[in-house]
Design an enzyme around this catalytic site. Structure first.
Site, PDB file in Angstrom:
ATOM      1  CG  ASN A 198      73.559 -19.360  -5.495  1.00 40.01           C
ATOM      2  OD1 ASN A 198      73.446 -19.987  -6.529  1.00 40.01           O
ATOM      3  ND2 ASN A 198      72.543 -19.102  -4.694  1.00 40.01           N
ATOM      4  CG  HIS A 228      80.056 -18.611   3.688  1.00 38.81           C
ATOM      5  ND1 HIS A 228      79.294 -19.725   3.437  1.00 38.81           N
ATOM      6  CD2 HIS A 228      79.213 -17.553   3.549  1.00 38.81           C
ATOM      7  CE1 HIS A 228      78.059 -19.353   3.145  1.00 38.81           C
ATOM      8  NE2 HIS A 228      77.983 -18.036   3.215  1.00 38.81           N
TER       9      HIS A 228
HETATM   10  N1  NDP Z   1      75.734 -15.367  -5.131  1.00 37.84           N
HETATM   11  C1  NDP Z   1      75.511 -15.140  -3.843  1.00 37.84           C
HETATM   12  O1  NDP Z   1      76.405 -14.825  -3.075  1.00 37.84           O
HETATM   13  C2  NDP Z   1      74.136 -15.262  -3.325  1.00 37.84           C
HETATM   14  C3  NDP Z   1      73.109 -15.605  -4.154  1.00 37.84           C
HETATM   15  N2  NDP Z   1      71.833 -15.682  -3.684  1.00 37.84           N
HETATM   16  C4  NDP Z   1      70.782 -16.017  -4.666  1.00 37.84           C
HETATM   17  O2  NDP Z   1      70.221 -14.782  -5.094  1.00 37.84           O
HETATM   18  C5  NDP Z   1      68.868 -14.973  -5.477  1.00 37.84           C
HETATM   19  C6  NDP Z   1      68.015 -13.894  -4.822  1.00 37.84           C
HETATM   20  O3  NDP Z   1      68.023 -14.050  -3.420  1.00 37.84           O
HETATM   21  P1  NDP Z   1      66.774 -13.536  -2.555  1.00 37.84           P
HETATM   22  O4  NDP Z   1      66.499 -12.105  -2.869  1.00 37.84           O
HETATM   23  O5  NDP Z   1      67.035 -13.923  -1.147  1.00 37.84           O
HETATM   24  O6  NDP Z   1      65.627 -14.466  -3.179  1.00 37.84           O
HETATM   25  P2  NDP Z   1      64.112 -14.715  -2.767  1.00 37.84           P
HETATM   26  O7  NDP Z   1      63.903 -16.176  -2.865  1.00 37.84           O
HETATM   27  O8  NDP Z   1      63.753 -14.025  -1.496  1.00 37.84           O
HETATM   28  O9  NDP Z   1      63.309 -13.978  -3.947  1.00 37.84           O
HETATM   29  C7  NDP Z   1      63.228 -14.533  -5.219  1.00 37.84           C
HETATM   30  C8  NDP Z   1      62.468 -13.589  -6.125  1.00 37.84           C
HETATM   31  O10 NDP Z   1      62.329 -14.217  -7.409  1.00 37.84           O
HETATM   32  C9  NDP Z   1      61.018 -13.980  -7.890  1.00 37.84           C
HETATM   33  N3  NDP Z   1      60.591 -14.962  -8.872  1.00 37.84           N
HETATM   34  C10 NDP Z   1      60.237 -16.263  -8.666  1.00 37.84           C
HETATM   35  N4  NDP Z   1      59.802 -16.797  -9.827  1.00 37.84           N
HETATM   36  C11 NDP Z   1      59.877 -15.820 -10.765  1.00 37.84           C
HETATM   37  C12 NDP Z   1      59.533 -15.729 -12.129  1.00 37.84           C
HETATM   38  N5  NDP Z   1      59.044 -16.795 -12.813  1.00 37.84           N
HETATM   39  N6  NDP Z   1      59.724 -14.562 -12.794  1.00 37.84           N
HETATM   40  C13 NDP Z   1      60.227 -13.487 -12.141  1.00 37.84           C
HETATM   41  N7  NDP Z   1      60.558 -13.490 -10.829  1.00 37.84           N
HETATM   42  C14 NDP Z   1      60.390 -14.638 -10.156  1.00 37.84           C
HETATM   43  C15 NDP Z   1      60.140 -14.006  -6.634  1.00 37.84           C
HETATM   44  O11 NDP Z   1      58.922 -13.353  -6.931  1.00 37.84           O
HETATM   45  P3  NDP Z   1      57.786 -13.105  -5.791  1.00 37.84           P
HETATM   46  O12 NDP Z   1      58.347 -12.000  -4.910  1.00 37.84           O
HETATM   47  O13 NDP Z   1      56.600 -12.664  -6.533  1.00 37.84           O
HETATM   48  O14 NDP Z   1      57.655 -14.407  -5.060  1.00 37.84           O
HETATM   49  C16 NDP Z   1      61.049 -13.259  -5.642  1.00 37.84           C
HETATM   50  O15 NDP Z   1      60.820 -11.879  -5.780  1.00 37.84           O
HETATM   51  C17 NDP Z   1      68.533 -16.422  -5.063  1.00 37.84           C
HETATM   52  O16 NDP Z   1      68.626 -17.245  -6.205  1.00 37.84           O
HETATM   53  C18 NDP Z   1      69.615 -16.804  -4.085  1.00 37.84           C
HETATM   54  O17 NDP Z   1      69.864 -18.188  -4.104  1.00 37.84           O
HETATM   55  C19 NDP Z   1      71.517 -15.343  -2.390  1.00 37.84           C
HETATM   56  C20 NDP Z   1      72.516 -15.011  -1.525  1.00 37.84           C
HETATM   57  C21 NDP Z   1      73.903 -14.992  -1.895  1.00 37.84           C
HETATM   58  O1  OAA Z   2      75.320 -18.827  -1.153  1.00 33.93           O
HETATM   59  C1  OAA Z   2      74.171 -18.399  -0.990  1.00 33.93           C
HETATM   60  O2  OAA Z   2      73.283 -18.479  -1.886  1.00 33.93           O
HETATM   61  C2  OAA Z   2      73.764 -17.702   0.262  1.00 33.93           C
HETATM   62  C3  OAA Z   2      74.702 -17.743   1.371  1.00 33.93           C
HETATM   63  O3  OAA Z   2      75.392 -18.703   1.618  1.00 33.93           O
HETATM   64  C4  OAA Z   2      74.803 -16.576   2.220  1.00 33.93           C
HETATM   65  O4  OAA Z   2      74.044 -15.610   2.050  1.00 33.93           O
HETATM   66  O5  OAA Z   2      75.701 -16.569   3.085  1.00 33.93           O
END
Ligand code: NDP
Ligand code: OAA
Length: 276
Positions: A198, A228
């Site tokens: 992301n 990064h």
């Molecule tokens: N922009 C950036 O810089 C970054 C972005 N990200 C993104 O941020 C997001 C969150 O990261 P992270 O906290 O590590 O994610 P996780 O994968 O650890 O957690 C995802 C959460 O989404 C929930 N979920 C899954 N399906 C559904 C649904 N249908 N309805 C509601 N909730 C749902 C899960 O529920 P349950 O707990 O019940 O399984 C879980 O709580 C990810 O998409 C990741 O790729 C991460 C790092 C950096």
């Molecule tokens: O981009 C992402 O989703 C996560 C990532 O690289 C980081 O946490 O460094």
């Protein structure tokens, strides 16, 4: 029980979809110490742990389904898998509300939402997240940017579930040295690594777009942090910057990601705002 969002009294009602390390950390911060916000609704895939978490927070947010959160809130923070991005984002944008996007890669595939936001008055915010320096990249993009390059290095275990690598496992093999597993654009990385890159899309949106932002991804067996390195060549400045992220409970996600969202929220209501 009376839904808690009926008592907002001028505060921005916040909903959080996804209660992994990012969602939980942001929920705790909004619940405890962010003036002007009321934590109103939470959503996760499994309702029971979500309810237990909600009950542990003084503001007692409601636990709703992902697509219901927009109805109850003014601002919705998407911290969920890319696959359910539209379910979360579409109602927020159609209702002219504010959407904070962590799955920046998924936004690329749903770009029509940006056009919808222009007509409904919605705002879509992409925080700096696990990255750095998007203010400088955006400033440079007001002029002429010649190139934006990013090299991401991740521990093997932070890449293993990426669709791009499903039929390229031979690249990883029993790697004992760093291996370059991808070279291409941010757009290509967004579809091949939806939960891992992301940051590349956020960088692209700040600068020269997903087709001109060049990316390399390395799997490094010796690393325990996602790192990064970004290099920008522009008519106003040349700069390079790097970040080494301490992982959260989710090895793919740096701890700093949630803090970036907290700062974004705090800044929206602050009299003194630092950085662009
Ligand atoms: N922009 C950036 O810089 C970054 C972005 N990200 C993104 O941020 C997001 C969150 O990261 P992270 O906290 O590590 O994610 P996780 O994968 O650890 O957690 C995802 C959460 O989404 C929930 N979920 C899954 N399906 C559904 C649904 N249908 N309805 C509601 N909730 C749902 C899960 O529920 P349950 O707990 O019940 O399984 C879980 O709580 C990810 O998409 C990741 O790729 C991460 C790092 C950096
Ligand atoms: O981009 C992402 O989703 C996560 C990532 O690289 C980081 O946490 O460094």
């Amino acid at each position: 029980m009376t839904p808690s969002w009926t008592t907002a009294a001028g505060r921005t009602r916040v909903g959080i979809v996804g209660l992994g390390p990012v969602g939980r950390a942001v929920a705790r911060a909004v619940d405890g110490s962010l003036d002007g916000y009321l934590l109103t609704a939470l959503s996760a895939r499994r309702p029971a742990p979500a309810q237990e978490f909600a009950d542990s927070l003084p503001s007692r947010p409601a636990v709703l389904r992902a697509q219901e959160v927009a109805d109850a809130c003014d601002l919705v923070i998407e911290c969920a898998p890319a696959a359910i991005f539209d379910q979360i984002a579409q109602p927020v944008v159609e209702q002219g509300k504010t959407l904070v996007v962590l799955s920046a890669g998924a936004l690329l595939n749903s770009w029509h939402l940006v056009d919808t936001a222009r007509t409904t008055g919605a705002t879509i915010l992409v925080p700096t997240g696990a990255l750095l320096g998007l203010d400088a990249v955006q400033a440079a993009a007001e002029g002429v940017v010649h190139s934006v390059r990013m090299t991401t290095r991740k521990p093997l275990r932070g890449l293993l579930d990426a669709p791009y690598l499903q039929d390229r496992r031979h690249l990883l093999g029993g790697a004992t040295e760093p291996v370059r597993v991808f070279s291409g654009t941010a757009r290509e990385a967004a579809s091949g690594f939806p939960a891992n890159l992301n940051v590349a899309v956020a960088l692209a949106l700040a600068g020269v777009g997903p087709d001109r932002t060049e990316l390399e991804i390395w799997a490094d067996p010796d690393l325990d942090r996602n790192t990064h390195q970004i290099t920008v060549e522009a008519d106003s400045a040349s700069f390079s910057m790097s970040i080494a992220n301490v992982p959260s409970e989710n090895v793919k996600t740096g701890l700093i990601t949630a803090l970036s969202v907290v700062v974004l929220l705090r800044k929206r209501t602050s009299a003194l705002q630092i950085g662009t």
